[in-house]
Scaffold this motif. Structure first.
Motif, mmCIF file in Angstrom:
data_model
loop_
_atom_site.group_PDB
_atom_site.id
_atom_site.type_symbol
_atom_site.label_atom_id
_atom_site.label_comp_id
_atom_site.label_asym_id
_atom_site.label_seq_id
_atom_site.Cartn_x
_atom_site.Cartn_y
_atom_site.Cartn_z
ATOM 1 N N ASN A 7 6.578 13.541 -29.407
ATOM 2 C CA ASN A 7 7.851 13.656 -30.120
ATOM 3 C C ASN A 7 8.245 12.332 -30.765
ATOM 4 O OD1 ASN A 7 8.038 16.314 -29.449
ATOM 5 N ND2 ASN A 7 9.900 16.136 -28.226
ATOM 6 N N TYR A 51 6.169 11.870 -33.799
ATOM 7 C CA TYR A 51 6.627 12.775 -34.854
ATOM 8 C C TYR A 51 7.856 12.199 -35.559
ATOM 9 C CZ TYR A 51 8.372 16.964 -37.166
ATOM 10 O OH TYR A 51 8.827 17.851 -38.108
ATOM 11 N N LYS A 58 13.083 15.565 -33.753
ATOM 12 C CA LYS A 58 12.934 16.123 -32.414
ATOM 13 C C LYS A 58 13.615 15.232 -31.378
ATOM 14 C CE LYS A 58 8.570 18.475 -33.452
ATOM 15 N NZ LYS A 58 7.165 18.701 -33.042
ATOM 16 N N GLU A 107 13.822 12.995 -28.096
ATOM 17 C CA GLU A 107 12.943 12.051 -27.405
ATOM 18 C C GLU A 107 13.801 11.188 -26.498
ATOM 19 O OE1 GLU A 107 10.186 9.929 -25.777
ATOM 20 O OE2 GLU A 107 9.768 11.693 -26.989
#
Length: 378
Positions: free
Chosen positions: A126, A129, A165, A167
């Motif tokens: 994550n 990303y 996302k 994290e």
């Protein structure tokens, strides 16, 4: 209405309804201009997304035109006459983009003026990303001559709707999932690229705790969080600056392209002092782990103060910007997830407290641009 021995016809238009109608039209017409998006191909700036004109309805003139039309028609029509649809020509203003396809050659984006790199090896999926998405969003930013760049403005909203996302991030003495965790990797890399480009840094904040991804060197990180703190710097070069980011493996690099003016950059080795050792570890219960099982979430880090000197001189040898950047980091305890059914004290006894690692010796920094000179070595 009967007045002066005669029946008179009067009419009234609703200003509010006409305005609402005009605003509904404007909602379909108005469009902000879109600058051309640039990229670097074979060392030259090229367009990968064309510019678009913007449009704006002149609502005041449209209101006047509608009012005039209604007044004229009411005065001239007879009772037996059928009122047909009438049209008016809408007054629409065209707004040209700042960067159009035709102005590319006038921007002064001629060469690499500086770059910076960081490694995010060991990051979760994550976090990786979020770093890649943040890099894509900031990459392609154009900074006008004399303009102050804001990282938060270039990045935009950090939301799940935009693809970010959750994290783990450090908050006080706990780690918690939050949308956009890892974006400070992007801001830190942009900060280093701005330094190696010799730009005046107008706003920068260090993290509260030391983060292993950004070391060595110690003290050259830049944290961001909407709405504050932000990372800001000024383009005092003769031309536009094109910001380009790229990810290769676990290395993030930002390159600044623009016009070289012969400036020289000096960045000293960071000085690290007032080192403090971490407190005892903290344990967070995690139902996904077996009883007695522990898992390290965050390594312990020494606390420290750090500083480095930054100086920029122009082609004539005159100092145009100099600053000593200070960072003060609080010692950070190790954080463990632990299985349920066991107290923190017993877990603490069964899991050794990480011993603080001695301060790293200086290692080379990312390579500066060919036009720069620098004394940096860590």
């Amino acid at each position: 209405e009967y007045k002066n021995g005669q029946y008179q016809f009067s009419y009234l238009f609703s200003r509010e309804k006409i305005q609402d109608y005009i605003e509904s039209i404007a909602g379909r017409i108005n469009k902000d201009p879109v600058d051309a998006k640039l990229t670097i191909t074979n060392g030259k700036a090229s367009i990968f997304e064309s510019s678009q004109n913007g449009y704006e309805l002149d609502q005041d003139k449209t209101f006047q035109d509608i009012g005039s039309l209604l007044n004229d028609r009411i005065k001239s029509v007879s009772l037996s006459e059928e009122i047909n649809n009438q049209t008016i020509q809408l007054s629409v203003k065209t707004q040209n983009p700042t960067i159009s396809n035709d102005t590319l050659n006038n921007l002064g984006i001629n060469e690499l003026i500086g770059k910076g790199s960081t490694s995010f090896s060991g990051s979760t999926e994550n976090r990786k990303y979020n770093i890649k998405l943040g890099t894509q969003l900031v990459s392609g930013a154009l900074i006008k001559p004399g303009e102050e760049f804001s990282f938060l403005k270039a990045l935009g909203d950090v939301t799940e709707a935009r693809g970010f996302k959750k994290e783990l991030v450090i908050k006080e003495d706990r780690t918690a999932p939050e949308v956009g965790g890892g974006l400070c990797q992007v801001s830190t890399t942009v900060f280093r690229a701005a330094l190696y480009s010799g730009l005046p840094i107008t706003e920068r904040s260090s993290h509260r705790y030391r983060v292993s991804y950004y070391e060595p060197p110690v003290g050259m990180d830049a944290t961001i969080y909407d709405p504050s703190p932000d990372l800001k710097f000024k383009n005092d070069t003769p031309g536009y600056i094109l910001v380009q980011g790229k990810v290769s493996g676990n290395t993030l690099t930002f390159e600044f392209y623009g016009t070289s003016d012969g400036r020289k950059i000096e960045i000293s080795d960071p000085r690290v002092y007032d080192i403090t050792t971490p407190p005892e570890p903290v344990y967070i219960e995690d139902a996904s782990l077996a009883p007695g099982e522990t898992k390290m979430l965050e390594k312990a880090h020494n606390g420290a103060s750090a500083e480095f000197y930054y100086k920029v001189t122009n082609a004539e040898g005159k100092i145009t910007f100099e600053k000593t950047f200070y960072s003060k980091y609080v010692a950070w305890r190790a954080v463990y997830a632990k299985g349920p059914g066991e107290s923190s004290s017993s877990s603490s006894q069964s899991t050794p407290t990480p011993t603080p690692v001695p301060e790293s010796s200086p290692t080379p920094t990312p390579s500066p641009a060919p036009t720069e000179t620098t004394t940096a070595s860590s």
